[in-house]
Design a protein around this motif. Structure first.
Motif, PDB file in Angstrom:
ATOM      1  N   ILE A  88     113.523  52.313  -6.235  1.00 46.56           N
ATOM      2  CA  ILE A  88     112.385  51.389  -6.140  1.00 46.56           C
ATOM      3  C   ILE A  88     111.130  52.140  -5.711  1.00 46.56           C
ATOM      4  O   ILE A  88     110.050  51.940  -6.269  1.00 46.56           O
ATOM      5  CB  ILE A  88     112.706  50.230  -5.162  1.00 46.56           C
ATOM      6  N   CYS A  89     111.276  53.031  -4.741  1.00 50.51           N
ATOM      7  CA  CYS A  89     110.129  53.808  -4.267  1.00 50.51           C
ATOM      8  C   CYS A  89     109.608  54.747  -5.347  1.00 50.51           C
ATOM      9  O   CYS A  89     108.399  54.814  -5.597  1.00 50.51           O
ATOM     10  CB  CYS A  89     110.510  54.604  -3.013  1.00 50.51           C
ATOM     11  N   ILE A  90     110.518  55.458  -6.006  1.00 52.89           N
ATOM     12  CA  ILE A  90     110.117  56.407  -7.053  1.00 52.89           C
ATOM     13  C   ILE A  90     109.436  55.683  -8.213  1.00 52.89           C
ATOM     14  O   ILE A  90     108.445  56.164  -8.761  1.00 52.89           O
ATOM     15  CB  ILE A  90     111.332  57.232  -7.535  1.00 52.89           C
ATOM     16  N   ALA A  91     109.932  54.490  -8.579  1.00 48.70           N
ATOM     17  CA  ALA A  91     109.336  53.713  -9.671  1.00 48.70           C
ATOM     18  C   ALA A  91     107.881  53.342  -9.368  1.00 48.70           C
ATOM     19  O   ALA A  91     107.094  53.116 -10.284  1.00 48.70           O
ATOM     20  CB  ALA A  91     110.145  52.448  -9.924  1.00 48.70           C
ATOM     21  N   ARG A  92     107.537  53.313  -8.091  1.00 43.22           N
ATOM     22  CA  ARG A  92     106.164  52.988  -7.680  1.00 43.22           C
ATOM     23  C   ARG A  92     105.410  54.231  -7.211  1.00 43.22           C
ATOM     24  O   ARG A  92     104.400  54.122  -6.536  1.00 43.22           O
ATOM     25  CB  ARG A  92     106.195  51.919  -6.595  1.00 43.22           C
ATOM     26  N   SER A  93     105.932  55.381  -7.546  1.00 40.68           N
ATOM     27  CA  SER A  93     105.329  56.678  -7.197  1.00 40.68           C
ATOM     28  C   SER A  93     105.190  56.891  -5.696  1.00 40.68           C
ATOM     29  O   SER A  93     104.268  57.563  -5.245  1.00 40.68           O
ATOM     30  CB  SER A  93     103.965  56.846  -7.891  1.00 40.68           C
ATOM     31  N   VAL A  94     106.088  56.317  -4.937  1.00 38.26           N
ATOM     32  CA  VAL A  94     106.108  56.541  -3.487  1.00 38.26           C
ATOM     33  C   VAL A  94     107.240  57.533  -3.234  1.00 38.26           C
ATOM     34  O   VAL A  94     108.412  57.191  -3.329  1.00 38.26           O
ATOM     35  CB  VAL A  94     106.344  55.227  -2.705  1.00 38.26           C
ATOM     36  N   HIS A  95     106.837  58.775  -2.946  1.00 35.57           N
ATOM     37  CA  HIS A  95     107.826  59.831  -2.761  1.00 35.57           C
ATOM     38  C   HIS A  95     107.975  60.235  -1.301  1.00 35.57           C
ATOM     39  O   HIS A  95     108.980  60.826  -0.923  1.00 35.57           O
ATOM     40  CB  HIS A  95     107.459  61.054  -3.613  1.00 35.57           C
ATOM     41  N   ASP A  96     106.953  59.949  -0.504  1.00 35.60           N
ATOM     42  CA  ASP A  96     106.986  60.323   0.906  1.00 35.60           C
ATOM     43  C   ASP A  96     107.625  59.189   1.704  1.00 35.60           C
ATOM     44  O   ASP A  96     106.944  58.385   2.341  1.00 35.60           O
ATOM     45  CB  ASP A  96     105.564  60.608   1.404  1.00 35.60           C
ATOM     46  N   VAL A  97     108.938  59.112   1.627  1.00 38.61           N
ATOM     47  CA  VAL A  97     109.668  58.038   2.297  1.00 38.61           C
ATOM     48  C   VAL A  97     110.891  58.639   2.977  1.00 38.61           C
ATOM     49  O   VAL A  97     111.527  59.552   2.447  1.00 38.61           O
ATOM     50  CB  VAL A  97     110.076  56.916   1.301  1.00 38.61           C
ATOM     51  N   VAL A  98     111.190  58.150   4.165  1.00 38.40           N
ATOM     52  CA  VAL A  98     112.385  58.568   4.889  1.00 38.40           C
ATOM     53  C   VAL A  98     113.425  57.471   4.692  1.00 38.40           C
ATOM     54  O   VAL A  98     113.145  56.296   4.949  1.00 38.40           O
ATOM     55  CB  VAL A  98     112.086  58.763   6.393  1.00 38.40           C
ATOM     56  N   LEU A  99     114.615  57.845   4.232  1.00 38.20           N
ATOM     57  CA  LEU A  99     115.701  56.893   4.009  1.00 38.20           C
ATOM     58  C   LEU A  99     116.796  57.175   5.029  1.00 38.20           C
ATOM     59  O   LEU A  99     117.287  58.306   5.096  1.00 38.20           O
ATOM     60  CB  LEU A  99     116.249  57.031   2.591  1.00 38.20           C
ATOM     61  N   GLU A 100     117.139  56.169   5.826  1.00 42.32           N
ATOM     62  CA  GLU A 100     118.118  56.360   6.894  1.00 42.32           C
ATOM     63  C   GLU A 100     119.225  55.317   6.833  1.00 42.32           C
ATOM     64  O   GLU A 100     118.966  54.160   6.533  1.00 42.32           O
ATOM     65  CB  GLU A 100     117.454  56.221   8.272  1.00 42.32           C
ATOM     66  N   VAL A 101     120.426  55.751   7.163  1.00 45.56           N
ATOM     67  CA  VAL A 101     121.543  54.836   7.376  1.00 45.56           C
ATOM     68  C   VAL A 101     121.918  54.980   8.845  1.00 45.56           C
ATOM     69  O   VAL A 101     122.176  56.083   9.322  1.00 45.56           O
ATOM     70  CB  VAL A 101     122.755  55.175   6.487  1.00 45.56           C
ATOM     71  N   MET A 102     121.872  53.871   9.572  1.00 45.10           N
ATOM     72  CA  MET A 102     122.254  53.863  10.981  1.00 45.10           C
ATOM     73  C   MET A 102     123.428  52.905  11.137  1.00 45.10           C
ATOM     74  O   MET A 102     123.453  51.851  10.508  1.00 45.10           O
ATOM     75  CB  MET A 102     121.074  53.439  11.856  1.00 45.10           C
ATOM     76  N   GLU A 103     124.388  53.284  11.953  1.00 45.01           N
ATOM     77  CA  GLU A 103     125.595  52.488  12.102  1.00 45.01           C
ATOM     78  C   GLU A 103     125.444  51.462  13.217  1.00 45.01           C
ATOM     79  O   GLU A 103     124.954  51.777  14.298  1.00 45.01           O
ATOM     80  CB  GLU A 103     126.781  53.416  12.401  1.00 45.01           C
ATOM     81  N   GLY A 104     125.861  50.220  12.924  1.00 38.46           N
ATOM     82  CA  GLY A 104     125.849  49.167  13.927  1.00 38.46           C
ATOM     83  C   GLY A 104     125.374  47.843  13.358  1.00 38.46           C
ATOM     84  O   GLY A 104     125.145  47.706  12.158  1.00 38.46           O
ATOM     85  N   ASP A 105     125.221  46.873  14.243  1.00 40.74           N
ATOM     86  CA  ASP A 105     124.727  45.559  13.864  1.00 40.74           C
ATOM     87  C   ASP A 105     123.261  45.669  13.460  1.00 40.74           C
ATOM     88  O   ASP A 105     122.470  46.324  14.148  1.00 40.74           O
ATOM     89  CB  ASP A 105     124.875  44.600  15.058  1.00 40.74           C
ATOM     90  N   ALA A 106     122.890  45.030  12.364  1.00 43.46           N
ATOM     91  CA  ALA A 106     121.532  45.156  11.817  1.00 43.46           C
ATOM     92  C   ALA A 106     120.456  44.796  12.840  1.00 43.46           C
ATOM     93  O   ALA A 106     119.413  45.452  12.912  1.00 43.46           O
ATOM     94  CB  ALA A 106     121.386  44.291  10.572  1.00 43.46           C
ATOM     95  N   ARG A 107     120.688  43.778  13.633  1.00 43.82           N
ATOM     96  CA  ARG A 107     119.694  43.369  14.633  1.00 43.82           C
ATOM     97  C   ARG A 107     119.378  44.517  15.579  1.00 43.82           C
ATOM     98  O   ARG A 107     118.214  44.859  15.804  1.00 43.82           O
ATOM     99  CB  ARG A 107     120.199  42.170  15.425  1.00 43.82           C
ATOM    100  N   ASN A 108     120.434  45.108  16.127  1.00 39.60           N
ATOM    101  CA  ASN A 108     120.249  46.202  17.083  1.00 39.60           C
ATOM    102  C   ASN A 108     119.733  47.464  16.412  1.00 39.60           C
ATOM    103  O   ASN A 108     118.858  48.150  16.949  1.00 39.60           O
ATOM    104  CB  ASN A 108     121.564  46.498  17.808  1.00 39.60           C
ATOM    105  N   VAL A 109     120.272  47.767  15.242  1.00 38.54           N
ATOM    106  CA  VAL A 109     119.865  48.970  14.514  1.00 38.54           C
ATOM    107  C   VAL A 109     118.363  48.951  14.231  1.00 38.54           C
ATOM    108  O   VAL A 109     117.669  49.950  14.450  1.00 38.54           O
ATOM    109  CB  VAL A 109     120.669  49.118  13.204  1.00 38.54           C
ATOM    110  N   LEU A 110     117.850  47.827  13.754  1.00 40.29           N
ATOM    111  CA  LEU A 110     116.428  47.764  13.410  1.00 40.29           C
ATOM    112  C   LEU A 110     115.548  47.875  14.648  1.00 40.29           C
ATOM    113  O   LEU A 110     114.528  48.582  14.632  1.00 40.29           O
ATOM    114  CB  LEU A 110     116.120  46.499  12.616  1.00 40.29           C
TER     115      LEU A 110
END
Length: 162
Positions: A88-110
């Motif tokens: 999705i980011c590349i399709a909009r020419s947004v290349h400077d993005v950090v992609l992270e996977v964090m483990e845990g409940d979404a509420r706490n993780v965010l």
């Protein structure tokens, strides 16, 4: 903005159309029109991978035997979600993005991601649950709106008309 450090903007995603819409909306309305290069924000996309033990906590005896399989599936889902976000980011020419996977409940993780990156904005999608379903399942967006130490924007996907 070259001499000034960009403020972090976190977009929380999962494998739902609602969260991917929130990412698309954020890119289309807050980053791409300004030009991703000149944006005042550093984009960080975060996916919360649930713990395998929480996913099978109600399974009863023998649940420990399936934990490795559940964890493997959760890792595959996380990889798929992050890959979709990258596309999705590349399709909009947004290349400077950090992609992270964090483990845990979404509420706490965010909320933890907001603290970790000193984010000035958190963007989450809304599943559009009613009051009863929200009370039973809990609302990540509602929790973040009350607990994240930054501005929280909840993006609601428009309902499709039949």
């Amino acid at each position: 903005m070259a001499t000034e450090e960009k403020r972090a903007m976190i977009v929380g995603i999962d494998d739902s159309a609602h969260s991917l819409y929130a990412l698309e909306w954020t890119l289309d309305h807050l980053l791409v029109p300004i030009s991703p290069v000149n944006s005042p924000f550093k984009l960080i996309v975060v996916h919360a991978k649930p713990l395998a033990s929480s996913a099978v906590s109600l399974a009863g005896p023998g649940a420990a035997d399936v934990l490795p399989y559940v964890d493997s599936d959760l890792k595959k889902i996380a990889a798929r979600v992050i890959e979709k976000a990258k596309e999705i980011c590349i399709a909009r020419s947004v290349h400077d993005v950090v992609l992270e996977v964090m483990e845990g409940d979404a509420r706490n993780v965010l909320c933890e991601a907001v603290e970790k990156h000193h984010a000035s904005m958190l963007v989450v999608g809304s599943h559009g649950y009613g009051a009863i379903k929200r009370a039973v399942l809990g609302s990540v967006s509602d929790y973040c709106a009350h607990h994240a130490h930054c501005t929280v924007m909840i993006v609601k996907k428009p309902k499709t008309k039949h």
